[in-house]
Enzyme design. Structure first.
Site: not given
Ligand code: PLP
Length: 426
Positions: A107
């Site tokens: 993220k």
């Molecule tokens: C947010 C997140 C996901 C999922 O990603 P999306 O874009 O919501 O599908 C997967 N793994 C981790 C560690 C995350 O923080």
């Protein structure tokens, strides 16, 4: 480039700053670009050789084409000062490690770009980002907006319900990051945030906006690492298009990859990999989309029962038949995820976090030639790793230091008027 809502047949256009500060479109849809620019892949890979930031600057310039080039160059240079790595497990498959940023999860790619870009779009007025978190979003947003001039960040999190590590990531920065520890649960935090956005008196006195994951400034930059990965993959294997497995929850990550594909990034197929929250893999099989309440799993950042970005996926593909030409689904149970973490350690001497382990399982199931996205460092999920392999993962020094720093936050009751007073006094 302007943007419009996935729900608006008339395609009313919004300027970038308006779409970014609104987050969600007024009709409840998600913002998408008015047209999809085409990339020159040769140029992408030449720039990728120079640096991730250079490549990202070129791609960002194609979409955010009314932002001055020098501004974009500055945004990507500040946002992308960390590594990205394709770790090969054997000759035909590997993990794209997207967790080497400051909060140890993918993220960072979206949140840091958004933070820097928001600072530039908002050059003159003060702006307050208001967000509720159950843990991970808060740390990414805090990290992404830290020290961005003219922007204050207020993060509400539930007292005693986030992990010590997550709390440390939100409460040890200081400066323009203001953590509020709320006596209540996550739903209370969300309700409070909503109440502030609905308070016309407050909004006439203070500019507030959200930074949630559907914001186009978080979504679009997530398409850039797919291009980078393609360059790494084709340089290593000589192959043109790869299978790409994406561990998914809210489907922002995978739909960003689908956007990259539409811009000209070669791909053989996408695998939408979920935990027990399998509405999208189910939809791919049955053609029926049945959103529902989420269930808790060991890969909890993917515990989403009604993925927001489903609308962007359907915007990109139109219908399920077309979606099936490029996308297959997969889902894993908790027991399978824990077994996979154990197997990866035994076979490859590698510790995988639970979300990435879902990617590994899908890669194995489809016997892919390509890679899965590794979305977080195992260090963030020590308890799950211990449950799987009997010991804790190694904790990076930067994370240990954060854990040892003093946590500074404001305690608050779950009260609308207390929060409003706090915001007005900020
Ligand atoms: C947010 C997140 C996901 C999922 O990603 P999306 O874009 O919501 O599908 C997967 N793994 C981790 C560690 C995350 O923080």
């Amino acid at each position: 480039m302007k943007f419009y809502s996935t729900r608006d047949a008339s395609k009313k256009l919004f300027a970038l700053a308006d779409a970014a500060f609104l987050g969600l479109a007024p009709d409840g849809g998600l913002f998408v670009p008015e047209r999809i620019p085409q990339v020159d892949m040769r140029r992408v890979c030449e720039l990728a050789e120079v640096s991730y930031a250079d490549m990202a600057g070129y791609l960002a310039g194609l979409i955010f084409d009314d932002v001055p080039e020098a501004t974009i160059a500055d945004v990507v240079r500040k946002a992308y000062d960390f590594d990205i790595n394709l770790h090969f497990f054997d000759q035909k498959k590997g993990a794209l490690e997207l967790f080497h940023g400051p909060t140890f999860a993918f993220k960072d790619f979206g949140a840091r770009f958004m933070g820097q870009m928001t600072g530039r779009l908002n050059a003159t007025d003060g702006l307050t980002i208001l967000t509720a978190t159950s843990g991970d979003t808060g740390s990414a947003v805090a990290g992404g907006f830290y020290n961005v001039p003219g922007v204050d960040v207020v993060i509400l999190y539930p007292d005693g319900k986030v992990s010590p590590l997550q709390e440390a990531q939100m409460t040890t920065l200081g400066g323009n990051i203001h953590p509020l520890r709320v006596r209540g649960n996550f739903d209370d935090c969300q309700r409070l945030v909503k109440a502030m956005f609905n308070d016309t008196d407050l909004r006439s006195r203070k500019r507030i906006t959200s930074a949630n994951s559907i914001n186009l400034l978080r979504w679009i930059p997530q398409s850039f690492y797919y291009f980078f990965a393609h360059c790494l993959w084709s340089a290593f294997t000589g192959c043109e298009a790869a299978d790409i497995v994406v561990p998914s929850g809210n489907y922002g990550n995978i739909t960003a990859g689908m956007l990259a594909a539409r811009m000209g990034m070669p791909v053989r197929r996408f695998v939408a990999a979920s935990n027990a929250n399998d509405v999208v893999p189910e939809f791919l099989i049955t053609g029926d989309y049945k959103p529902r309440a989420s269930v808790r799993t060991v890969a909890n950042a993917m515990d989403v029962g009604a993925p927001s970005n489903f609308e962007r996926m359907m915007w990109l593909y139109g219908d399920v038949e077309n979606l099936r030409t490029q996308v297959v689904g997969f889902s894993a149970t908790d027991a399978e995820i824990l077994d996979a973490i154990r197997e990866i350690e035994e076979k490859y001497d590698y510790i995988s976090d639970p979300h990435s382990a879902v990617g590994y399982l899908a890669a194995k199931y489809y016997d892919i030639e390509g890679y899965w996205l590794s979305t977080a460092s195992p260090a963030k999920f020590g308890e799950v790793i211990e449950k799987a392999v009997g010991h804790w993962p190694e904790i990076p020094a930067a994370l240990r230091e954060r854990m040892e720093k003093e946590r500074v936050y404001t305690m608050m009751d779950a009260s609308d008027s207390d929060l409003k007073d706090y915001l007005l006094a900020l």
